[in-house]
Design an enzyme around this catalytic site. Structure first.
Site, short mmCIF file in Angstrom:
data_model
loop_
_atom_site.label_atom_id
_atom_site.label_comp_id
_atom_site.label_asym_id
_atom_site.label_seq_id
_atom_site.Cartn_x
_atom_site.Cartn_y
_atom_site.Cartn_z
N ARG A 46 5.17 -15.09 0.85
CA ARG A 46 6.12 -15.45 -0.21
C ARG A 46 7.55 -15.60 0.29
O ARG A 46 8.31 -16.42 -0.19
CB ARG A 46 6.09 -14.38 -1.31
CG ARG A 46 4.80 -14.38 -2.09
CD ARG A 46 4.82 -13.26 -3.09
NE ARG A 46 3.52 -13.04 -3.69
CZ ARG A 46 3.32 -12.57 -4.90
NH1 ARG A 46 4.35 -12.28 -5.68
NH2 ARG A 46 2.11 -12.38 -5.36
N ASP A 155 15.42 -10.09 -18.21
CA ASP A 155 14.55 -10.06 -17.04
C ASP A 155 15.43 -10.08 -15.80
O ASP A 155 16.56 -10.58 -15.84
CB ASP A 155 13.60 -11.27 -17.03
CG ASP A 155 12.38 -11.01 -16.16
OD1 ASP A 155 11.34 -10.61 -16.69
OD2 ASP A 155 12.49 -11.18 -14.91
C1 LIG Z 1 4.21 -9.51 -15.87
S1 LIG Z 1 5.81 -9.88 -16.49
C2 LIG Z 1 5.68 -9.19 -18.12
C3 LIG Z 1 6.20 -10.12 -19.19
C4 LIG Z 1 6.04 -9.62 -20.61
N1 LIG Z 1 6.68 -8.35 -20.81
C5 LIG Z 1 4.58 -9.54 -20.99
O1 LIG Z 1 4.02 -8.44 -21.06
O2 LIG Z 1 3.96 -10.59 -21.20
C6 LIG Z 1 6.82 -8.67 -15.64
C7 LIG Z 1 8.30 -9.04 -15.63
O3 LIG Z 1 9.05 -7.88 -15.24
C8 LIG Z 1 10.18 -8.33 -14.52
N2 LIG Z 1 10.73 -7.22 -13.73
C9 LIG Z 1 10.19 -6.60 -12.67
N3 LIG Z 1 11.04 -5.68 -12.18
C10 LIG Z 1 12.13 -5.71 -12.95
C11 LIG Z 1 13.37 -4.99 -12.94
N4 LIG Z 1 13.67 -4.06 -12.04
N5 LIG Z 1 14.28 -5.29 -13.90
C12 LIG Z 1 14.02 -6.24 -14.84
N6 LIG Z 1 12.87 -6.94 -14.89
C13 LIG Z 1 11.94 -6.68 -13.95
C14 LIG Z 1 9.62 -9.47 -13.66
O4 LIG Z 1 10.64 -10.35 -13.24
C15 LIG Z 1 8.61 -10.12 -14.61
O5 LIG Z 1 9.14 -11.26 -15.24
#
Ligand SMILES: C[S@@+](CC[C@H](N)C(=O)[O-])C[C@H]1O[C@@H](n2cnc3c(N)ncnc32)[C@H](O)[C@@H]1O
Length: 293
Positions: A46, A155
């Site tokens: 990646r 996010d």
């Molecule tokens: C799998 S998605 C979940 C989206 C939504 N909450 C759902 O359940 O459909 C996880 C998201 O968490 C965000 N994320 C991960 N670490 C994070 C952090 N430290 N602060 C803010 N967002 C974060 C990622 O960028 C990603 O878009």
């Protein structure tokens, strides 16, 4: 086997175990991300293109840039974007949304009636589908007419936040949404389904790293937090920090909804478990009124 020397092409640059350890520590420290030891090849794949773009000859050089260079913020944004999972869709985990609509919203409406203001936070909202789902449920409930209602979506990924603000989705975002709901709240145009204005108007998006205390304070007091399928990607210490921050941000009596595979076991005891008909959610205790003099 020989390690690649500087003469190898960038496609062959290998992420060595010692370099990977440094990169894991950096992303855990800055974003709370838990990158498993086994994910080394996937991280190598990646991030490799970024080395090419930036002209770094090794992952160590790239790491040193990210860690120490005062101008690395933008590159860190791109790197974290590549290392996180953004899978999401509208009306995900419908049993929980039913609980939200039928049991939690009437409770919150009662609690917040004196101030006629309601705020819900979709923390880790990815491309915005969760925030718009919440906004549709709030709007359709009819419980908050004339209130100041806001849905905050945040996010860590800048690209996701930009997509959330656009609010234009393809068919895969509607994989569990009934057509009638989609057609009521989205307009089909050649480039996808555009969220309708009354729903968009409730939603406000921003780029927020949940570990950044200054940025999370921008959200202010909220009555409910959806943080679904985010904690699973964070390491234990980061989960604790994020949950403490959520506790701080929630109004007394406010609720926290996690993904179906996530819980506060070994993370926090500050919340009460609220047993609903179809789900278990966490509630910030109402607290006692100060004793009468
Ligand atoms: C799998 S998605 C979940 C989206 C939504 N909450 C759902 O359940 O459909 C996880 C998201 O968490 C965000 N994320 C991960 N670490 C994070 C952090 N430290 N602060 C803010 N967002 C974060 C990622 O960028 C990603 O878009």
């Amino acid at each position: 086997m020989r390690r690649p020397g500087p003469s190898r092409s960038r496609d062959e640059v290998v992420l060595r175990a010692d370099e990977y350890r440094l990169i894991r520590e950096l992303f855990a420290e800055r974003f709370g991300l838990q990158l498993s030891v086994e994910a080394r090849l996937s991280v190598e794949r990646r991030l490799r293109e970024r080395l090419g773009v930036r002209g770094h000859a090794s992952f160590l050089e790239y790491y040193q840039f990210l860690k120490w260079n005062p101008l690395s913020a933008e590159e860190l944004d791109l790197a974290v974007e590549l290392l996180t999972t953004h899978e999401t869709y509208l009306f995900r985990e419908d049993y929980q949304l039913r609980a939200f609509r039928e049991e939690i919203l009437p409770m919150l409406a009662h609690l917040a009636r004196p101030r006629r203001r309601l705020a819900v936070w979709s923390a880790g909202c990815s491309t915005g589908e969760e925030a718009y789902t919440i906004a549709i449920l709030l709007h359709e409930s009819g419980l908050f007419e004339g209130w100041d209602v806001r849905v905050y979506g945040s996010d860590v990924s800048k690209r996701c936040v930009a997509a959330a603000r656009r609010g234009v989705y393809g068919a895969s975002s509607f994989r569990t949404t009934p057509d009638a709901v989609r057609d009521r709240w989205f307009t089909r145009l050649p480039d996808g389904f555009h969220v309708s204005e009354p729903i968009r108007a409730l939603c406000h998006f921003g780029q927020v790293n949940l570990l950044d205390d200054e940025r999370t304070r921008v959200v202010g007091r909220v009555d409910a937090i959806f943080c679904r399928n985010v904690l699973i990607y964070l390491e234990q210490a980061a989960r604790r920090r994020v949950i403490d921050m959520f506790h701080d941000r929630l109004s007394p009596g406010g609720v926290l909804l996690l993904g179906h595979s996530e819980s506060l076991l070994n993370v926090s005891t500050a919340f009460e478990l609220l047993h609903l008909r179809e789900d278990l959610v966490y509630k910030k205790p109402l607290g006692r009124c100060p004793a009468e003099p």
